[in-house]
Design a protein around this motif. Structure first.
Motif, PDB file in Angstrom:
ATOM      1  N   ARG A 114      59.755  32.374  41.650  1.00 15.63           N
ATOM      2  CA  ARG A 114      59.304  31.103  41.687  1.00 15.63           C
ATOM      3  C   ARG A 114      58.784  30.349  40.501  1.00 15.63           C
ATOM      4  NH1 ARG A 114      58.794  27.176  46.010  1.00 15.63           N
ATOM      5  NH2 ARG A 114      58.033  25.534  44.674  1.00 15.63           N
ATOM      6  N   GLU A 115      58.372  31.220  39.387  1.00 22.13           N
ATOM      7  CA  GLU A 115      57.942  30.685  38.552  1.00 22.13           C
ATOM      8  C   GLU A 115      58.925  30.087  37.315  1.00 22.13           C
ATOM      9  OE1 GLU A 115      58.494  34.935  37.166  1.00 22.13           O
ATOM     10  OE2 GLU A 115      57.629  33.625  39.029  1.00 22.13           O
TER      11      GLU A 115
ATOM     12  N   ALA B 152      62.337  23.022  36.983  1.00 24.84           N
ATOM     13  CA  ALA B 152      62.031  21.551  37.441  1.00 24.84           C
ATOM     14  C   ALA B 152      61.094  20.867  36.274  1.00 24.84           C
ATOM     15  CB  ALA B 152      61.134  21.466  38.546  1.00 24.84           C
ATOM     16  N   ASN B 153      60.421  21.472  35.654  1.00 24.13           N
ATOM     17  CA  ASN B 153      59.665  20.958  34.449  1.00 24.13           C
ATOM     18  C   ASN B 153      60.591  20.630  33.240  1.00 24.13           C
ATOM     19  OD1 ASN B 153      57.123  20.115  33.050  1.00 24.13           O
ATOM     20  ND2 ASN B 153      57.286  22.066  32.082  1.00 24.13           N
ATOM     21  N   ARG B 154      61.191  21.747  32.941  1.00 25.12           N
ATOM     22  CA  ARG B 154      61.914  21.612  31.566  1.00 25.12           C
ATOM     23  C   ARG B 154      63.217  20.547  31.849  1.00 25.12           C
ATOM     24  NH1 ARG B 154      63.564  26.731  27.841  1.00 25.12           N
ATOM     25  NH2 ARG B 154      61.406  27.142  28.504  1.00 25.12           N
ATOM     26  N   PHE B 155      64.093  20.568  32.782  1.00 27.99           N
ATOM     27  CA  PHE B 155      65.167  19.675  33.047  1.00 27.99           C
ATOM     28  C   PHE B 155      64.732  18.532  33.925  1.00 27.99           C
ATOM     29  CE2 PHE B 155      66.816  24.066  32.509  1.00 27.99           C
ATOM     30  CZ  PHE B 155      67.096  23.776  31.339  1.00 27.99           C
ATOM     31  N   GLN B 156      63.377  18.090  33.892  1.00 23.83           N
ATOM     32  CA  GLN B 156      62.914  16.946  34.759  1.00 23.83           C
ATOM     33  C   GLN B 156      63.783  16.647  36.003  1.00 23.83           C
ATOM     34  OE1 GLN B 156      63.218  14.020  31.746  1.00 23.83           O
ATOM     35  NE2 GLN B 156      61.586  15.033  30.647  1.00 23.83           N
ATOM     36  N   VAL B 157      63.785  17.622  36.907  1.00 22.89           N
ATOM     37  CA  VAL B 157      64.441  17.487  38.328  1.00 22.89           C
ATOM     38  C   VAL B 157      63.287  17.851  39.226  1.00 22.89           C
ATOM     39  CG1 VAL B 157      66.770  17.922  37.610  1.00 22.89           C
ATOM     40  CG2 VAL B 157      65.204  19.790  38.061  1.00 22.89           C
TER      41      VAL B 157
END
Length: 136
Positions: free
Chosen positions: A91-92, A98-103
């Protein structure tokens, strides 16, 4: 050939098709691999399939995606690296994607990374191998 085999194929044909037409998924199991994915995406596109092993919808989407990509010949050449994430166990990594690729985190979800950025992301019934192939 019997009518039964012409409709459903025989077991030998299915075994051959199943073993020769398979995506060579690279397991995504370590946060450090995201740096590798970003670097690799500068040379060729990288697909990431995020899958929930506890969800029947995710299982169906994965199977459908695999069938569609094989029909479209998306991953049959060495033109895309395909990573597979078990987001229940890792999950991490899903959160960092999500954070790195802004999704927005979704499951199931497919992303296409080019030049270090997500150029395509889709989830659930919106996952479409032809759309992914168009963005290669």
């Amino acid at each position: 050939m019997s009518i039964f085999n012409s409709l459903f194929g025989n077991s030998e044909e299915k075994k051959t098709t199943a073993t020769t037409n398979k995506i060579n998924w690279i397991p995504l199991t370590d946060l450090g691999q995201l740096n590798e994915i970003v670097a690799l995406s500068n040379e060729k596109p990288v697909a990431i399939f995020k899958h929930s092993t506890r969800c029947s919808v995710s299982r169906f989407a994965l199977k459908q995606f695999e069938v569609e990509t094989l029909q479209c010949n998306v991953f049959t050449q060495d033109n895309v690296s395909a990573y597979f994430l078990d987001l229940i166990e890792y999950r991490e990594i899903s959160n960092e994607i999500a954070n790195r690729f802004q999704v927005v985190h979704q499951s199931p979800q497919v992303l296409l990374i080019k030049n270090g950025q997500s150029v395509y992301d889709a989830s659930h019934s919106d996952i479409n191998a032809e759309e992914l192939a168009e963005r290669l």
